[in-house]
Write a protein that holds these residues in place. Structure first.
Motif, PDB file in Angstrom:
ATOM      1  N   ASN A  24      35.734 -33.679 -49.308  1.00 44.89           N
ATOM      2  CA  ASN A  24      36.301 -33.970 -47.976  1.00 44.89           C
ATOM      3  C   ASN A  24      35.320 -34.684 -47.065  1.00 44.89           C
ATOM      4  O   ASN A  24      34.154 -34.304 -46.994  1.00 44.89           O
ATOM      5  N   TYR A  25      35.835 -35.675 -46.380  1.00 42.55           N
ATOM      6  CA  TYR A  25      35.055 -36.351 -45.341  1.00 42.55           C
ATOM      7  C   TYR A  25      35.853 -36.139 -44.057  1.00 42.55           C
ATOM      8  O   TYR A  25      36.447 -37.065 -43.523  1.00 42.55           O
ATOM      9  N   ASP A  26      35.932 -34.906 -43.595  1.00 38.99           N
ATOM     10  CA  ASP A  26      36.931 -34.643 -42.552  1.00 38.99           C
ATOM     11  C   ASP A  26      36.332 -34.019 -41.284  1.00 38.99           C
ATOM     12  O   ASP A  26      35.146 -33.695 -41.210  1.00 38.99           O
ATOM     13  N   THR A  33      36.806 -31.096 -40.019  1.00 41.56           N
ATOM     14  CA  THR A  33      36.307 -29.713 -40.147  1.00 41.56           C
ATOM     15  C   THR A  33      34.822 -29.726 -40.506  1.00 41.56           C
ATOM     16  O   THR A  33      34.014 -28.944 -39.987  1.00 41.56           O
ATOM     17  N   LYS A  34      34.480 -30.631 -41.402  1.00 37.61           N
ATOM     18  CA  LYS A  34      33.078 -30.735 -41.826  1.00 37.61           C
ATOM     19  C   LYS A  34      32.191 -31.196 -40.665  1.00 37.61           C
ATOM     20  O   LYS A  34      31.115 -30.660 -40.434  1.00 37.61           O
ATOM     21  N   TYR A  63      33.525 -25.062 -49.299  1.00 34.11           N
ATOM     22  CA  TYR A  63      34.652 -25.637 -48.553  1.00 34.11           C
ATOM     23  C   TYR A  63      35.307 -26.785 -49.314  1.00 34.11           C
ATOM     24  O   TYR A  63      36.533 -26.943 -49.314  1.00 34.11           O
ATOM     25  N   GLY A  64      34.513 -27.596 -49.986  1.00 36.99           N
ATOM     26  CA  GLY A  64      35.041 -28.758 -50.711  1.00 36.99           C
ATOM     27  C   GLY A  64      34.146 -29.956 -50.506  1.00 36.99           C
ATOM     28  O   GLY A  64      33.983 -30.410 -49.376  1.00 36.99           O
ATOM     29  N   LYS A  94      34.010 -44.082 -46.254  1.00 35.69           N
ATOM     30  CA  LYS A  94      34.386 -42.737 -45.760  1.00 35.69           C
ATOM     31  C   LYS A  94      33.229 -42.101 -44.976  1.00 35.69           C
ATOM     32  O   LYS A  94      33.436 -41.389 -44.003  1.00 35.69           O
ATOM     33  N   GLU A 131      29.357 -26.263 -47.552  1.00 37.60           N
ATOM     34  CA  GLU A 131      30.135 -27.403 -48.035  1.00 37.60           C
ATOM     35  C   GLU A 131      30.576 -27.255 -49.491  1.00 37.60           C
ATOM     36  O   GLU A 131      31.706 -27.616 -49.828  1.00 37.60           O
TER      37      GLU A 131
END
Ligand code: PTT
Ligand code: SF4
Length: 610
Positions: free
Chosen positions: A456-458, A460-461, A452-453, A565, A449
């Motif tokens: 982000n609360y997305d 992909t995660k 990756y970033g 989020k 993480e």
């Protein structure tokens, strides 16, 4: 059937009976082993709502088709029960010769039920089970207990035992083996204590079952060589998991002062390089050439094996920046059989409660003597505060009230492992959706993480977390150590090859995903069955502190999680898992996994979506 012994040893402690239960290839392939066997047996055999300390609870020791074979890091044992700490499914994983011996004795699992009349040691030697008077051991630490049992029954005997914490039913007591391997965070040691079972000593002399033993041995040897050749191997041998202290500090996720901060002023003094200066040797689990147990000496010049989690929770989290002192606390926890992660959370919680004058004791951050005292008071259930804290931080915060609920650091009652999540929503979700409460073992997504970033609360995660939960559940079921893969990059492709040589089954890892999902979903169903109408998505929430109190130090000063989020990401997770918006598996999800019976049973208690 190859690869499995096909036998479970069932031990009733009440009437001192041991019987062998056979299982067939269908059961083996459906549940694989280890965690899979444990989840299935607990689901089938426990009535919902039983007291975790009642004789009806089961204490399960379970291995998988790879356990004990001559292949990398296969000396691991799953220990499981209904958890007294959380009230849900609980398990842990211990590196121990007990699992190798259990398989050599001809069993894939041992299930204890009932309660012994007096403190008991159970000795299993091949097909012979003995119930020995354990009164002499009751009240003794695990180091002495194991040493003595090995002296009596031979050094090759595998022993798992509990210390005083398990005897006193401290709700986060675990089981210890080989002086430095601990497992069963959600109070599995306390369940053992509630059964008056002090120790299990196992000796087995038979050849392990395998479809193609020469091939398994050959592949095992190649695997060991491959691990030795990995670029990270040398550094791993030097520092093992302890280098995570420096990594956590650099990335603002080293739990500090009861997870208020992610950086610690004295991180260097408790990190991997400081450890190397004190190191006297390496220890490890059976069948492993990565031996990551770093042994240092503590304030009493006693040897202690230290790991990252122990240092993070008993060091930075309680404001203690002296590695010898941290090692001393670690050693106390080991000998008492207390989970270091929960104990570190409990001490941090008590320090904060003291600062806020919610308890009478004055316990300053970093106060080594007071921390020592607290461990003793908790393990020995000594006084009011000791007894209160021995129930874990969730219970303590319910009793203390005020705003303590916001900084009681747990999920579902299990205290948080060593990763502050003010700036890592993915790791927070991994804690929120772990099978046993706030454990990192099901998806250690944080290292991915931060690359990756964090923001982000997305999807992909979410997908990554589920992928890790699947893979890690496969390790828990096979049952072997996951660290060759996680830490030195030993390729996952090795495992289907091992599985084929052991069992004759040709399966890719993806082929095993439905098995992992079946295990994860049945464990979820177990939780829901226990909590019934009380169950809601709130069960998967992480502590409020991460949403409300921003970091005040370090490069990520000001960071905190966004609650709405997080909630949206949780819904993405449920959706991907095939669960409804409360986090309950739907009927179709359960039936696709072959769990229609579970759906039917659960449906009588809560409304399940189609
Ligand atoms: C695990 C948890 C961990 S995870 C640590 S340090 W770690 C703590 N260790 C404790 C300890 O020591 N003494 C004690 N009294 N309590 C302790 N509680 C804590 O328990 C451990 C290694 C480690 S070191 C990790 S990450 C990996 N965990 C694995 C796992 O879960 N599954 C698997 N298939 N392989 C794993 N490999 C690694 O094993 P719990 P161990 Mg542990 C002294 O059990 O309940 O899951 O909690 O087993 O034999 O000590 O090896 O930085
Ligand atoms: Fe045990 Fe460490 Fe080896 Fe895993 S890598 S089997 S935890 S010594």
């Amino acid at each position: 059937m190859h690869g499995w012994t096909g036998k479970i040893l069932r031990i009733n402690l009440t009437n001192k009976k041991a019987v062998v239960q056979e299982f067939d290839a269908n059961f083996a392939q459906t549940w694989l082993g280890g965690r899979g066997f444990a989840v299935k047996l607990l689901w089938d055999e426990l009535k919902p709502g039983i007291d975790a300390f009642s004789p009806e609870n089961r204490l399960i020791l379970a291995a998988g088709p790879l356990t004990g074979a001559s292949l990398p890091s296969s000396g691991k044992l799953v220990v499981a029960a209904k958890s007294p700490l959380t009230g849900g499914y609980g398990d842990g994983n211990v590196g121990t010769w007990a699992c190798v011996n259990m398989r050599r004795a001809g069993y894939d699992a041992i299930v204890f039920e009932g309660k012994a009349e007096i403190p008991t040691v159970v000795k299993v030697e091949d097909d012979k089970t003995e119930f020995l008077n354990g009164e002499d051991y009751w009240g003794r630490g695990v180091f002495e207990t194991e040493k003595d049992l090995k002296k009596k029954y031979g050094n090759v005997t595998g022993v798992v035992s509990i210390g005083k914490a398990g005897e006193n039913k401290v709700k986060f007591a675990n089981m210890i083996s080989q002086e430095g391997r601990g497992g069963g965070r959600p109070g599995i040691g306390a369940v053992m204590g509630s059964k008056n079972l002090k120790a299990v000593a196992i000796k087995g002399t038979q050849e392990l079952p395998a479809a193609d033993m020469p091939e398994l041995k050959k592949l095992g040897l190649e695997g060991y060589k491959e691990i030795l050749a990995k670029p990270n191997y040398k550094f791993w041998k030097r520092q093992g998991t302890v280098s995570t202290v420096e990594w956590g500090q650099e990335n603002s996720c080293l739990p500090t002062h009861n997870f208020r901060e992610g950086v610690f002023a004295h991180a260097d003094a408790i990190g991997g390089f400081a450890m190397e200066k004190l190191k006297v040797s390496n220890r490890g689990c059976p069948q492993c050439n990565m031996t990551c147990g770093n042994v240092i000496t503590d304030t009493d010049n006693e040897s202690v094996e230290v790991d990252y989690e122990n240092i993070a929770l008993l060091g930075s989290n309680i404001g203690l920046g002296d590695l010898k002192k941290v090692a001393h606390l670690n050693r106390m926890c080991d000998d008492y059989g207390l989970d270091t992660i929960s104990m570190g959370n409990v001490i941090g919680f008590a320090m904060e409660a003291s600062e806020k004058k919610l308890i009478e004791d004055r316990i300053e951050w970093g106060d080594f003597e007071k921390a020592r005292e607290l461990i003793e008071r908790v393990a020995e259930n000594k006084d009011e505060t000791g007894r209160l804290l021995s129930q874990g931080v969730k219970y303590a915060s319910q009793k203390l009230g005020k705003d303590s609920k916001n900084w009681a650091m747990h999920v579902k009652g299990l205290e948080i492992s060593g990763y502050d999540c003010h700036a890592t929503p993915g790791m927070a979700l991994a804690f929120g959706t772990s099978l046993s409460g706030a454990h990192h073992k099901d998806a250690w997504v944080i290292s991915w993480e931060v690359k990756y970033g964090r923001g982000n609360y997305d999807q992909t995660k979410v997908d990554k977390i589920i992928e890790l939960q699947r893979l890690r559940t496969i390790f828990e079921a096979l049952t072997t150590c996951r660290l060759p893969w996680v830490e030195v990059g030993f390729e996952l492709e090795w495992y289907p090859r091992y599985l084929k040589a052991a069992t004759g089954l040709t399966m890719t890892l993806e082929d095993l995903y439905p098995t992992a999902d079946r295990i994860y979903n049945l464990a979820r169903a177990f939780w829901v069955r226990e909590f019934g109408q009380e169950w809601s998505s709130n069960m998967d929430m992480v502590p409020n502190r991460w949403f409300t109190d921003p970091l005040t130090k370090g490069p990520l000063k000001g960071a905190k999680l966004d609650k709405s989020k997080y909630e949206a990401m949780l819904q993405m997770y449920y959706n991907k898992r095939g669960w409804d918006n409360r986090g309950l598996p739907t009927r179709s999800t359960l039936s696709k996994l072959g769990l229609s019976d579970a759906a039917q049973e659960l449906g009588q208690q809560v409304q399940l979506a189609a």
